[in-house]
Motif scaffolding. Structure first.
Motif, mmCIF file in Angstrom:
data_model
loop_
_atom_site.group_PDB
_atom_site.id
_atom_site.type_symbol
_atom_site.label_atom_id
_atom_site.label_comp_id
_atom_site.label_asym_id
_atom_site.label_seq_id
_atom_site.Cartn_x
_atom_site.Cartn_y
_atom_site.Cartn_z
ATOM 1 N N VAL A 6 3.708 -5.312 1.554
ATOM 2 C CA VAL A 6 2.997 -6.303 2.356
ATOM 3 C C VAL A 6 3.324 -7.717 1.874
ATOM 4 O O VAL A 6 3.658 -8.590 2.661
ATOM 5 C CB VAL A 6 1.479 -6.057 2.312
ATOM 6 C CG1 VAL A 6 0.732 -7.179 3.011
ATOM 7 C CG2 VAL A 6 1.137 -4.732 2.973
ATOM 8 N N VAL A 21 4.484 0.824 1.813
ATOM 9 C CA VAL A 21 4.254 -0.219 2.815
ATOM 10 C C VAL A 21 4.184 -1.555 2.084
ATOM 11 O O VAL A 21 3.135 -1.984 1.650
ATOM 12 C CB VAL A 21 2.915 0.008 3.559
ATOM 13 C CG1 VAL A 21 2.770 -0.974 4.710
ATOM 14 C CG2 VAL A 21 2.792 1.438 4.043
ATOM 15 N N GLU A 61 -0.998 -15.603 10.267
ATOM 16 C CA GLU A 61 -1.564 -14.812 11.357
ATOM 17 C C GLU A 61 -2.062 -13.465 10.853
ATOM 18 O O GLU A 61 -1.807 -13.086 9.712
ATOM 19 C CB GLU A 61 -0.539 -14.649 12.473
ATOM 20 C CG GLU A 61 0.712 -13.925 12.057
ATOM 21 C CD GLU A 61 1.785 -14.031 13.137
ATOM 22 O OE1 GLU A 61 1.668 -14.890 14.015
ATOM 23 O OE2 GLU A 61 2.717 -13.231 13.077
ATOM 24 N N SER A 62 -2.753 -12.785 11.714
ATOM 25 C CA SER A 62 -3.339 -11.499 11.352
ATOM 26 C C SER A 62 -2.265 -10.533 10.869
ATOM 27 O O SER A 62 -1.222 -10.403 11.485
ATOM 28 C CB SER A 62 -4.049 -10.918 12.570
ATOM 29 O OG SER A 62 -4.548 -9.660 12.256
ATOM 30 N N GLY A 63 -2.516 -9.908 9.739
ATOM 31 C CA GLY A 63 -1.590 -8.914 9.224
ATOM 32 C C GLY A 63 -0.501 -9.482 8.336
ATOM 33 O O GLY A 63 0.356 -8.741 7.866
ATOM 34 N N CYS A 64 -0.528 -10.790 8.072
ATOM 35 C CA CYS A 64 0.534 -11.365 7.255
ATOM 36 C C CYS A 64 0.291 -11.109 5.770
ATOM 37 O O CYS A 64 1.160 -11.366 4.942
ATOM 38 C CB CYS A 64 0.678 -12.858 7.515
ATOM 39 S SG CYS A 64 -0.698 -13.807 6.881
ATOM 40 N N GLY A 65 -0.882 -10.627 5.414
ATOM 41 C CA GLY A 65 -1.127 -10.261 4.019
ATOM 42 C C GLY A 65 -2.089 -11.157 3.275
ATOM 43 O O GLY A 65 -2.150 -11.120 2.047
ATOM 44 N N LYS A 66 -2.891 -11.939 3.994
ATOM 45 C CA LYS A 66 -3.825 -12.852 3.339
ATOM 46 C C LYS A 66 -4.866 -12.099 2.526
ATOM 47 O O LYS A 66 -5.100 -12.405 1.357
ATOM 48 C CB LYS A 66 -4.541 -13.724 4.392
ATOM 49 C CG LYS A 66 -3.617 -14.452 5.328
ATOM 50 C CD LYS A 66 -4.382 -15.353 6.277
ATOM 51 C CE LYS A 66 -5.238 -14.616 7.300
ATOM 52 N NZ LYS A 66 -4.477 -13.820 8.269
ATOM 53 N N SER A 67 -5.479 -11.114 3.161
ATOM 54 C CA SER A 67 -6.517 -10.361 2.452
ATOM 55 C C SER A 67 -5.914 -9.598 1.285
ATOM 56 O O SER A 67 -6.516 -9.490 0.215
ATOM 57 C CB SER A 67 -7.208 -9.384 3.390
ATOM 58 O OG SER A 67 -7.820 -10.065 4.438
ATOM 59 N N THR A 68 -4.714 -9.069 1.492
ATOM 60 C CA THR A 68 -4.052 -8.339 0.416
ATOM 61 C C THR A 68 -3.848 -9.254 -0.791
ATOM 62 O O THR A 68 -4.036 -8.841 -1.933
ATOM 63 C CB THR A 68 -2.700 -7.798 0.913
ATOM 64 O OG1 THR A 68 -2.931 -7.067 2.123
ATOM 65 C CG2 THR A 68 -2.075 -6.880 -0.118
ATOM 66 N N GLU A 116 -11.850 -15.408 4.744
ATOM 67 C CA GLU A 116 -12.358 -15.616 6.107
ATOM 68 C C GLU A 116 -13.875 -15.685 6.146
ATOM 69 O O GLU A 116 -14.516 -15.050 6.984
ATOM 70 C CB GLU A 116 -11.894 -14.462 7.022
ATOM 71 C CG GLU A 116 -10.416 -14.197 6.986
ATOM 72 C CD GLU A 116 -9.685 -14.803 8.176
ATOM 73 O OE1 GLU A 116 -10.268 -15.671 8.851
ATOM 74 O OE2 GLU A 116 -8.526 -14.418 8.402
ATOM 75 N N TYR A 150 0.837 -1.192 0.000
ATOM 76 C CA TYR A 150 0.000 0.000 0.000
ATOM 77 C C TYR A 150 0.873 1.243 0.000
ATOM 78 O O TYR A 150 2.043 1.194 0.332
ATOM 79 C CB TYR A 150 -0.915 0.004 1.215
ATOM 80 C CG TYR A 150 -1.833 -1.183 1.255
ATOM 81 C CD1 TYR A 150 -3.026 -1.166 0.545
ATOM 82 C CD2 TYR A 150 -1.502 -2.332 1.970
ATOM 83 C CE1 TYR A 150 -3.876 -2.252 0.555
ATOM 84 C CE2 TYR A 150 -2.347 -3.422 1.991
ATOM 85 C CZ TYR A 150 -3.538 -3.379 1.281
ATOM 86 O OH TYR A 150 -4.374 -4.451 1.300
HETATM 87 N N1 LIG Z 1 -5.090 0.284 2.942
HETATM 88 C C1 LIG Z 1 -3.964 -0.020 3.589
HETATM 89 N N2 LIG Z 1 -2.975 0.884 3.700
HETATM 90 C C2 LIG Z 1 -1.850 0.577 4.352
HETATM 91 N N3 LIG Z 1 -1.585 -0.601 4.932
HETATM 92 C C3 LIG Z 1 -2.528 -1.550 4.864
HETATM 93 C C4 LIG Z 1 -3.771 -1.306 4.203
HETATM 94 N N4 LIG Z 1 -4.518 -2.434 4.293
HETATM 95 C C5 LIG Z 1 -3.780 -3.328 4.992
HETATM 96 N N5 LIG Z 1 -2.584 -2.806 5.326
HETATM 97 C C6 LIG Z 1 -1.513 -3.489 6.055
HETATM 98 O O1 LIG Z 1 -1.108 -4.585 5.275
HETATM 99 C C7 LIG Z 1 -0.793 -5.697 6.101
HETATM 100 C C8 LIG Z 1 -1.534 -6.925 5.618
HETATM 101 O O2 LIG Z 1 -2.911 -6.715 5.735
HETATM 102 P P1 LIG Z 1 -3.962 -7.827 5.369
HETATM 103 O O3 LIG Z 1 -5.309 -7.237 5.529
HETATM 104 O O4 LIG Z 1 -3.642 -8.402 4.047
HETATM 105 O O5 LIG Z 1 -3.702 -8.924 6.486
HETATM 106 P P2 LIG Z 1 -4.472 -10.271 6.788
HETATM 107 O O6 LIG Z 1 -3.473 -11.352 6.710
HETATM 108 O O7 LIG Z 1 -5.673 -10.381 5.940
HETATM 109 O O8 LIG Z 1 -4.880 -10.073 8.301
HETATM 110 P P3 LIG Z 1 -6.217 -10.526 9.077
HETATM 111 O O9 LIG Z 1 -6.060 -11.962 9.402
HETATM 112 O O10 LIG Z 1 -6.183 -9.691 10.319
HETATM 113 O O11 LIG Z 1 -7.363 -10.220 8.182
HETATM 114 C C9 LIG Z 1 -1.118 -5.296 7.510
HETATM 115 O O12 LIG Z 1 0.071 -4.944 8.162
HETATM 116 C C10 LIG Z 1 -1.998 -4.088 7.352
HETATM 117 O O13 LIG Z 1 -1.824 -3.220 8.431
#
Ligand SMILES: Nc1ncnc2c1ncn2[C@@H]1O[C@H](COP(=O)(O)OP(=O)(O)OP(=O)(O)O)[C@@H](O)[C@H]1O
Ligand code: SF4
Ligand SMILES: [Mg+2]
Lengths: 595, 283
Positions: free
Chosen positions: A299, A297, A318-325, A449, A286
């Motif tokens: 990811v 940033v 785990e949370s924040g590892c970038g799955k949703s990204t 999820e 991002y």
């Molecule tokens: N729009 C954004 N701008 C900046 N950073 C972002 C944005 N969206 C997500 N991030 C960061 O990118 C990283 C990965 O986010 P992501 O949502 O992919 O995690 P995740 O694995 O899906 O987590 P979760 O299990 O909590 O859903 C995180 O550190 C988050 O803070």
């Protein structure tokens, strides 16, 4: 012996938005003996938190205690006035909430907040309180117990904050501690430390507890007996080992079955179908993109993955590892800064603007929170009908018929069509979410999820639906979750993400056997099992370096700060590449091969 | 059996609220109606000099006394509603419509467009509003269209800011991402996905904005820069009757009370309506 907590025929009523008045807790009775922990389990809306709060004489806004008695020791809580309740709370009864972050004031040091209630109740002076707090920090296995109190809440990790909150609750030596889903917001690998700390603190202090959760495997570790709740009524009260071994009530059996999801039969067999999706050398993130094409940033880094036609790939981390990204990049919502995404042999443009309508149709996303994934102001048939009009130009009766087919396919009654999302239950909303995605007749379904926000029994039904859809429509899916049990139940292959990198890929069948990446091993060992001695016997707690929050390394293996196998000089200098191991496992670890 | 919880303790207050809930909208509706029918309802000709003293007190004949010409004050206030309420309503509608559309566009398009619009309007907001009004009115003369436009321009930036932030929050929700991923046009996303979810805040903002506009219009008129004689809004009424101050004439205070009653009633009406919205949201 007289029980310490005695709740008799408790009735709690609430005002509804329409001005009505409904009973949300309908005559609940149970008692807890001194030094024991009672687990309250049930789906959301079963009244478990309401009951736990009532134990402190507290009714949520709009609720009131309408009948019954609550006794703690000599105190009749239901007869207390506001003053008496204040003396009770924080001193005799303490409360540990789901989100520690919300309970701490971000602008004050932690120590001041931990000892506050002891000072308010005038139990000890400040020096004594601090000393006691440090002792509690140590008992909770919080790193740097002497100095952590000087930090501010945002300077410690979520799991540490949860334990600090427990210390805050225990500082007055309360007779009763109420735990309200204290580990639900944590990653499994963190949850295990917190559970251990809680369990020891309870045992050492002979604390009496009420532990509220929706996770049967968690409660099995902590509670001596369990009360199963549904719709504000007690279904069953039993000693924990009895409940696990011989659930008497029908609903308890359902909970038990949902806690260990059965493997759903996969329509594909064995190996190698032609790849439908291929992602290679992909990095994304991002923020503004710099000259080398890397975002401010970052990811995801150097992601490689393929999904064969008709197969289901589970992505865990785990949370924040970038799955949703990852899902957003594949769907084009977050354009990749490097690498390619190929669908059915055709390279896709990084962003939505560059993709054809047909390409957009072929990939559909299903989001985690059905609440936010459905526009609350749009009726269901319009939500499902819009893709039909948009992609296929369907109108009028033809569209109506197809909407009804889709409702049918997702096992929704045709009558939900003219309702708004707010009128549907969580499980129904998630089905609408699926129906909308299926309306586009996608080749690839990205599920982010999709069961995480649902109660276990409802989630199990959604998993059944997914298995059915795969079987009937031959859908290829990517299934993102932080829950290994769910992934195992539905997927053919599993990919483990850590800190934005693929650290392991494997066939789902290889999960229980074979040698895994140290993080995958930790993850596997951290998933609570449905037996009472799991917490004592699991090696997971000794699978990672204990201590401070994992510092991110720049050059080396991201797992380095937490890894027990880590070898300085090797692991922290370069990024380990993926290598193949027996059983179809590919892992990115220098030491795995060496051993 | 005790049932000591919040709602019980709140009951007397709740009663007060529910009275306010009926009275306040009634006042708002009354003034809205007067904006249209004030001239007809007025007991005397608002411009006609009556058979009376200057600055007469309250009497059975002249309910709110008379002004500096001996005209009936009640009639003048009812007639003035057309200007105060009418001009404010037009200016607010203009500002809010533009603010909502720009805010929606900024949230849906984002990027450079968002930055450019936000910067420009931020610059505008930093000019003190009364001074800005003075300059525009001095440059273009104090006709009613100029007043409406001036007030609209002055309140556009604040309105944009609020609506943009609401829209950005909605735009971050997953259903908007779903629409984008489907390839929907920006216009569709603005109007069909985001806008319906902003109705509550937009209405609340409309009400607040309206109050500001009424107050600014009244001050401009009081300074002699607003509505010009022979037409008179409430601000002008206060201004022209200032000489009555030493006599304690009701002519000075009554228009001020009219302004206060309108703004306070609008404010409380929004409060109760918005509170209800919020509660519905929670459910
Ligand atoms: N729009 C954004 N701008 C900046 N950073 C972002 C944005 N969206 C997500 N991030 C960061 O990118 C990283 C990965 O986010 P992501 O949502 O992919 O995690 P995740 O694995 O899906 O987590 P979760 O299990 O909590 O859903 C995180 O550190 C988050 O803070
Ligand atoms: S590469 Fe080193 S630090 Fe990384 S997981 Fe393997 S052993 Fe641990
Ligand atoms: Mg996510």
């Amino acid at each position: 012996m007289e029980p310490l907590i005695d709740i008799r025929d408790l009735r709690i009523r609430a005002h509804t938005a329409e001005g009505g008045d409904i009973e949300i807790v309908k005559g609940v009775s149970f008692s807890v003996r001194r030094g024991e922990v009672m687990g309250l389990i049930g789906e959301s809306g079963s009244g478990k938190t309401t009951i736990a709060l009532a134990t402190m004489g507290y009714a949520r806004y709009g609720c009131r205690i309408a009948g019954g008695t609550i006794r703690i020791g000599e105190t009749m809580v239901t007869g207390l006035d506001e003053k008496g309740l204040q003396r009770l709370r924080g001193r005799k009864v303490a409360y540990i909430a789901q989100s520690a972050a919300a309970s701490f004031n971000p602008s004050r040091p932690i120590m001041a907040q931990v000892i506050e209630s002891a000072l308010i109740h005038g139990l000890m002076d400040e020096a004594e309180a601090c000393e006691k707090a440090v002792g509690l920090f140590r008992a909770m296995a919080i790193p740097h117990p002497e100095t952590i109190g000087n930090r501010y809440p945002h300077q410690v990790s979520g799991g540490q904050l949860q334990r600090l909150m427990a210390a805050m609750a225990l500082i007055t030596d309360p007779d009763v501690v109420i735990f309200d889903e204290p580990t639900t917001a944590l990653d499994v690998t963190t949850q295990i430390e917190v559970l251990k700390a809680f369990k020891e603190a309870i045992r050492d202090r002979n604390t009496t507890g009420i532990y509220v959760t929706h996770d049967l495997a968690v409660i099995a570790q902590i509670a001596d007996s369990i009360t199963v709740l549904r719709h504000g009524e007690v279904q069953e009260i039993a000693a924990t080992p009895d409940l696990l071994a011989r659930p008497a009530h029908e609903y308890s059996r359902k909970l038990l079955a949902a806690a260990e999801p059965a493997l759903r039969a996969s329509p594909v067999t064995g190996e190698a179908s032609a790849p439908l999706l291929r992602v290679s050398g992909m990095s994304a993130g991002y923020g503004l993109v710099d000259r080398d094409g890397m975002p401010a940033v970052p990811v995801l880094r150097d992601i490689e993955l393929t999904i064969g036609k008709g197969r289901a790939l589970g992505v865990i981390g785990e949370s924040g590892c970038g799955k949703s990204t990852l899902a957003r990049v594949i769907a084009g919502l977050t354009p990749a800064s490097r690498g390619t995404v190929t669908l059915d042999g055709v390279d896709l443009a990084p962003g939505i603007a560059g993709r054809s309508r047909e390409q957009l149709r072929e990939i559909q996303l299903v989001f985690q929170m059905a609440d936010t994934a459905l526009n609350p102001k749009v009726p269901i048939d319009e939500i499902i009908g819009r893709p039909l009009t948009f992609f296929f130009g369907m109108k009028g009766a033809e569209r109506e018929r197809r909407v009804r087919e889709l409702l049918d396919l997702t096992h929704l009654p045709a009558s939900v069509g003219d309702r708004l999302p707010g009128d549907l239950s969580g499980g129904q909303k998630q089905r609408v979410n699926f129906a909308r995605a299926l309306a586009a007749q996608p080749k690839l379904l990205l599920c982010d999820e999709v069961t995480s926000a649902l109660d276990t029994v409802v989630a199990a039904a959604i998993l059944d639906l997914m298995a059915e859809l795969r079987r009937e429509l031959g859908l290829t899916t990517m299934f993102i979750s932080h829950d290994l049990k769910t992934i195992r139940a539905i997927c053919d292959d599993i990919m483990v993400l850590y800190s934005g990198r693929v650290v392991e890929t494997m066939p789902a069948a290889a999960l229980e056997s074979g040698r895994h990446h140290p993080y995958a091993t930790l993850l596997l060992g951290s998933v609570p099992a449905l037996r009472t001695d799991w917490l004592e016997t699991t090696p997971a707690a000794s699978l990672q370096v204990q201590g401070g929050p994992p510092a991110l390394t720049s050059g080396g293996c991201a797992f380095f700060p937490r890894c027990l196998l880590a070898e300085p000089g090797l692991c922290d200098t370069s990024v380990p590449p993926l290598r193949a191991y027996p059983g179809g496992i590919e892992a990115a670890c220098f030491r795995l091969a060496a051993e | 059996m005790s049932s000591t919880t919040l709602p019980v303790a709140r009951r007397p207050l709740a009663l007060l609220f529910s009275i306010g809930r009926l009275v306040m909208p009634a006042i708002v509706l009354f003034w809205l109606a007067m904006a249209f029918f004030g001239h007809w309802v007025a007991p005397y000709d608002p411009a006609g000099i009556q058979d009376a003293d200057l600055f007469e007190g309250i009497s059975r004949k002249f309910w709110l006394g008379t002004d500096y010409f001996g005209r009936d004050m009640l009639s003048r206030i009812l007639a003035g509603a057309r200007y105060t309420v009418g001009i404010s309503l037009m200016a607010t509608s203009l500002a809010v419509t533009a603010g909502v559309l720009l805010g929606l566009a900024a949230s849906a398009i984002g990027g450079f467009f968002d930055t450019a619009v936000s910067r420009f309007l931020d610059a505008l907001i930093s000019i003190p509003s009364k001074m800005f009004g003075l300059v525009l009115v001095a440059a273009f003369g104090a006709s009613i269209p100029v007043l409406v436009l001036t007030l609209a321009v002055i309140y556009l930036p604040g309105c944009y800011r609020i609506n943009r932030s609401v829209a950005v929050n909605v735009a971050a929700l997953d259903f908007v991402a779903v629409a984008r991923a489907r390839g929907e046009s920006t216009f569709y996303i603005m109007i069909r996905e985001i806008l319906p979810n902003m109705v509550g805040p937009v209405l609340a903002d409309f009400g607040l904005r309206f109050i500001y506009v009424v107050l600014l219009l009244s001050s401009l008129s009081f300074l002699g820069l607003g509505v010009q004689p022979p037409e008179a809004d409430w601000g002008s009424l206060v201004r022209e009757n200032m000489p009555g101050l030493p006599y304690g004439a009701p002519a000075v205070i009554m228009p001020a009370i009219a302004i206060a009653s309108l703004t306070i009633a609008v404010n409380l009406t929004i409060d109760s309506a918005f509170g209800r919205h919020a509660r519905e949201g929670v459910r």
